[in-house]
Write an enzyme that holds these catalytic residues in place. Structure first.
Site, PDB file in Angstrom:
ATOM      1  N   SER A   1       0.860  -1.186   0.000  1.00 12.96           N
ATOM      2  CA  SER A   1       0.000   0.000   0.000  1.00 12.96           C
ATOM      3  C   SER A   1       0.896   1.235   0.000  1.00 12.96           C
ATOM      4  O   SER A   1       2.024   1.188   0.530  1.00 12.96           O
ATOM      5  CB  SER A   1      -0.870   0.033   1.258  1.00 12.96           C
ATOM      6  OG  SER A   1      -1.499   1.297   1.408  1.00 12.96           O
TER       7      SER A   1
ATOM      8  N   TYR B   1      -1.374  -1.090  10.504  1.00 12.77           N
ATOM      9  CA  TYR B   1      -1.635  -1.427   9.096  1.00 12.77           C
ATOM     10  C   TYR B   1      -0.489  -0.955   8.196  1.00 12.77           C
ATOM     11  O   TYR B   1       0.039  -1.719   7.388  1.00 12.77           O
ATOM     12  CB  TYR B   1      -2.960  -0.805   8.650  1.00 12.77           C
ATOM     13  CG  TYR B   1      -3.282  -1.029   7.185  1.00 12.77           C
ATOM     14  CD1 TYR B   1      -3.757  -2.256   6.736  1.00 12.77           C
ATOM     15  CD2 TYR B   1      -3.099  -0.008   6.245  1.00 12.77           C
ATOM     16  CE1 TYR B   1      -4.047  -2.461   5.381  1.00 12.77           C
ATOM     17  CE2 TYR B   1      -3.386  -0.209   4.902  1.00 12.77           C
ATOM     18  CZ  TYR B   1      -3.860  -1.431   4.478  1.00 12.77           C
ATOM     19  OH  TYR B   1      -4.135  -1.639   3.150  1.00 12.77           O
TER      20      TYR B   1
HETATM   21  P1  NAP Z   1     -11.426  -6.392   0.243  1.00 15.76           P
HETATM   22  O1  NAP Z   1     -12.338  -5.940  -0.821  1.00 15.76           O
HETATM   23  O2  NAP Z   1     -11.836  -6.300   1.675  1.00 15.76           O
HETATM   24  O3  NAP Z   1     -10.940  -7.883  -0.105  1.00 15.76           O
HETATM   25  C1  NAP Z   1     -10.098  -8.575   0.766  1.00 15.76           C
HETATM   26  C2  NAP Z   1      -9.967  -9.996   0.281  1.00 15.76           C
HETATM   27  O4  NAP Z   1      -9.158 -10.704   1.241  1.00 15.76           O
HETATM   28  C3  NAP Z   1     -11.299 -10.709   0.208  1.00 15.76           C
HETATM   29  O5  NAP Z   1     -11.272 -11.637  -0.860  1.00 15.76           O
HETATM   30  C4  NAP Z   1     -11.362 -11.444   1.534  1.00 15.76           C
HETATM   31  O6  NAP Z   1     -12.163 -12.591   1.344  1.00 15.76           O
HETATM   32  C5  NAP Z   1      -9.905 -11.794   1.742  1.00 15.76           C
HETATM   33  N1  NAP Z   1      -9.602 -11.978   3.156  1.00 15.76           N
HETATM   34  C6  NAP Z   1      -9.820 -11.092   4.160  1.00 15.76           C
HETATM   35  N2  NAP Z   1      -9.463 -11.643   5.325  1.00 15.76           N
HETATM   36  C7  NAP Z   1      -9.001 -12.889   5.033  1.00 15.76           C
HETATM   37  C8  NAP Z   1      -8.495 -13.956   5.817  1.00 15.76           C
HETATM   38  N3  NAP Z   1      -8.414 -13.867   7.157  1.00 15.76           N
HETATM   39  N4  NAP Z   1      -8.112 -15.095   5.193  1.00 15.76           N
HETATM   40  C9  NAP Z   1      -8.210 -15.211   3.856  1.00 15.76           C
HETATM   41  N5  NAP Z   1      -8.678 -14.243   3.053  1.00 15.76           N
HETATM   42  C10 NAP Z   1      -9.074 -13.097   3.652  1.00 15.76           C
HETATM   43  O7  NAP Z   1     -10.058  -5.570   0.195  1.00 15.76           O
HETATM   44  P2  NAP Z   1      -9.145  -5.089  -1.022  1.00 15.76           P
HETATM   45  O8  NAP Z   1      -9.159  -3.621  -1.019  1.00 15.76           O
HETATM   46  O9  NAP Z   1      -9.448  -5.822  -2.266  1.00 15.76           O
HETATM   47  O10 NAP Z   1      -7.743  -5.537  -0.433  1.00 15.76           O
HETATM   48  C11 NAP Z   1      -6.825  -6.373  -1.126  1.00 15.76           C
HETATM   49  C12 NAP Z   1      -5.425  -5.965  -0.722  1.00 15.76           C
HETATM   50  O11 NAP Z   1      -5.177  -4.634  -1.184  1.00 15.76           O
HETATM   51  C13 NAP Z   1      -5.191  -5.929   0.775  1.00 15.76           C
HETATM   52  O12 NAP Z   1      -3.932  -6.492   1.067  1.00 15.76           O
HETATM   53  C14 NAP Z   1      -5.200  -4.450   1.125  1.00 15.76           C
HETATM   54  O13 NAP Z   1      -4.437  -4.162   2.259  1.00 15.76           O
HETATM   55  C15 NAP Z   1      -4.604  -3.888  -0.142  1.00 15.76           C
HETATM   56  N6  NAP Z   1      -4.881  -2.457  -0.362  1.00 15.76           N
HETATM   57  C16 NAP Z   1      -6.133  -2.017  -0.543  1.00 15.76           C
HETATM   58  C17 NAP Z   1      -6.368  -0.646  -0.739  1.00 15.76           C
HETATM   59  C18 NAP Z   1      -7.745  -0.089  -0.932  1.00 15.76           C
HETATM   60  O14 NAP Z   1      -7.909   1.143  -0.822  1.00 15.76           O
HETATM   61  N7  NAP Z   1      -8.739  -0.917  -1.229  1.00 15.76           N
HETATM   62  C19 NAP Z   1      -5.286   0.257  -0.750  1.00 15.76           C
HETATM   63  C20 NAP Z   1      -4.004  -0.246  -0.550  1.00 15.76           C
HETATM   64  C21 NAP Z   1      -3.811  -1.593  -0.376  1.00 15.76           C
HETATM   65  P3  NAP Z   1     -12.976 -13.387   2.469  1.00 15.76           P
HETATM   66  O15 NAP Z   1     -13.694 -12.369   3.299  1.00 15.76           O
HETATM   67  O16 NAP Z   1     -13.850 -14.278   1.652  1.00 15.76           O
HETATM   68  O17 NAP Z   1     -11.936 -14.147   3.224  1.00 15.76           O
END
Ligand code: NAP
Length: 259
Positions: A137, A150
């Site tokens: 991130s 985080y």
């Molecule tokens: P999201 O929409 O909340 O998706 C998170 C994914 O991770 C879901 O598929 C969830 O599926 C899975 N997950 C969550 N907890 C888990 C666990 N304990 N075990 C296995 N799977 C798990 O979030 P996202 O934004 O796509 O995030 C993806 C990555 O991008 C993350 O690493 C996040 O830190 C990073 N990121 C996001 C942003 C942003 O603004 N969105 C910015 C910077 C970085 P289940 O609930 O089915 O397990």
């Protein structure tokens, strides 16, 4: 056709990676906790793209379940691309979070990607090819923007990626750290934020397409939301310029106590 394993594939950034990699003809192994969402996605991608898609239900904050996914990486069809994407933030602040909540966050954001990469590198190095993508991130570069741990977990994914790239690049393994800025996914709701109040929010398809453009160029670090990549290169140059100066038998003069 090669096989990609994507963690956190049931929604958000991971589900878009699954779509884009299936469209490129990769077979998939999709990992997350929500079996129903994974099965529906796998069915959809098999139907639309004619690829093979396995699913693994696993909570990656649980060490035993991480070991199960690592075993699949070591023993099943070879994994050519590992996308360490699953991650989250807690709704609680650092002071209020329960110890178990912090341990779970470290487990999901740091330990799981580390152990899955560990499981993947031996096979990739033996084959002389492979790719590991760690979703960090921008907050890993600006940890003061988000309270709690985080940002620190995301800073780890950047330095871990750089270390892996240095060690395993010569073995044919490409390592990419992807540093998204704020992106429209459910992570904001899970961590107690109102996404409608955010400025500069990127759509998730744009984020993944940009990260894959960097992947195709074999960029070590992708910063899709940063307009001027000269800023990143200046930052890296400043870091690397310090490196020859770290090994000294005497402390720097500013630390010497003069009586
Ligand atoms: P999201 O929409 O909340 O998706 C998170 C994914 O991770 C879901 O598929 C969830 O599926 C899975 N997950 C969550 N907890 C888990 C666990 N304990 N075990 C296995 N799977 C798990 O979030 P996202 O934004 O796509 O995030 C993806 C990555 O991008 C993350 O690493 C996040 O830190 C990073 N990121 C996001 C942003 C942003 O603004 N969105 C910015 C910077 C970085 P289940 O609930 O089915 O397990």
């Amino acid at each position: 056709m090669s096989t990609a394993l994507i963690t956190g594939a049931s929604g958000g950034i991971g589900a878009v990676y699954a779509d884009r990699l299936a469209a490129r003809g990769h077979h998939l192994v999709l990992v997350a906790r929500s079996t129903g969402k994974l099965d529906a996605l796998a069915h959809d991608l098999r139907t639309r793209y004619g690829i093979q898609a396995e699913t693994i239900t696993a909570d990656l904050s649980d060490p035993a379940q991480v070991r199960g996914v690592a075993d699949r990486i070591r023993t099943g069809t070879p994994i050519d691309i590992l996308i360490n994407n699953a991650g989250t933030n807690t709704a609680s602040g650092f002071a209020d979070a329960a110890d178990a909540e912090l341990e779970g966050l470290i487990g999901l954001n740091m330990t799981a990607p580390t152990l899955l990469a560990h499981a993947a590198v031996a096979g990739m190095a033996a084959r002389g090819a492979g790719a590991i993508v760690n979703i960090g991130s921008v907050v890993g570069l600006a940890t003061e923007l988000v309270p709690g741990i985080y940002g620190a977990t995301k800073a780890y994914l950047l330095t871990f990626s750089q270390s892996l790239a240095h060690e395993f690049g010569p073995s044919g393994i490409y390592v990419q750290a992807v540093l998204p800025g704020a992106t429209r996914t459910d992570i904001w709701r899970h961590s107690g934020h109102d996404v409608s109040r955010l400025d500069g929010l990127m759509e998730v398809g744009d984020l993944v397409d940009a990260a894959l453009a960097g992947f195709d160029r074999q960029e070590p670090v992708a910063l899709p939301s940063l307009p001027d990549d000269g800023q990143w290169h200046a930052f890296e140059s400043a870091r690397l310029a310090m490196r020859p100066n770290f090994a000294n038998s005497r402390p720097a003069s500013r630390y010497l106590i003069h009586s």
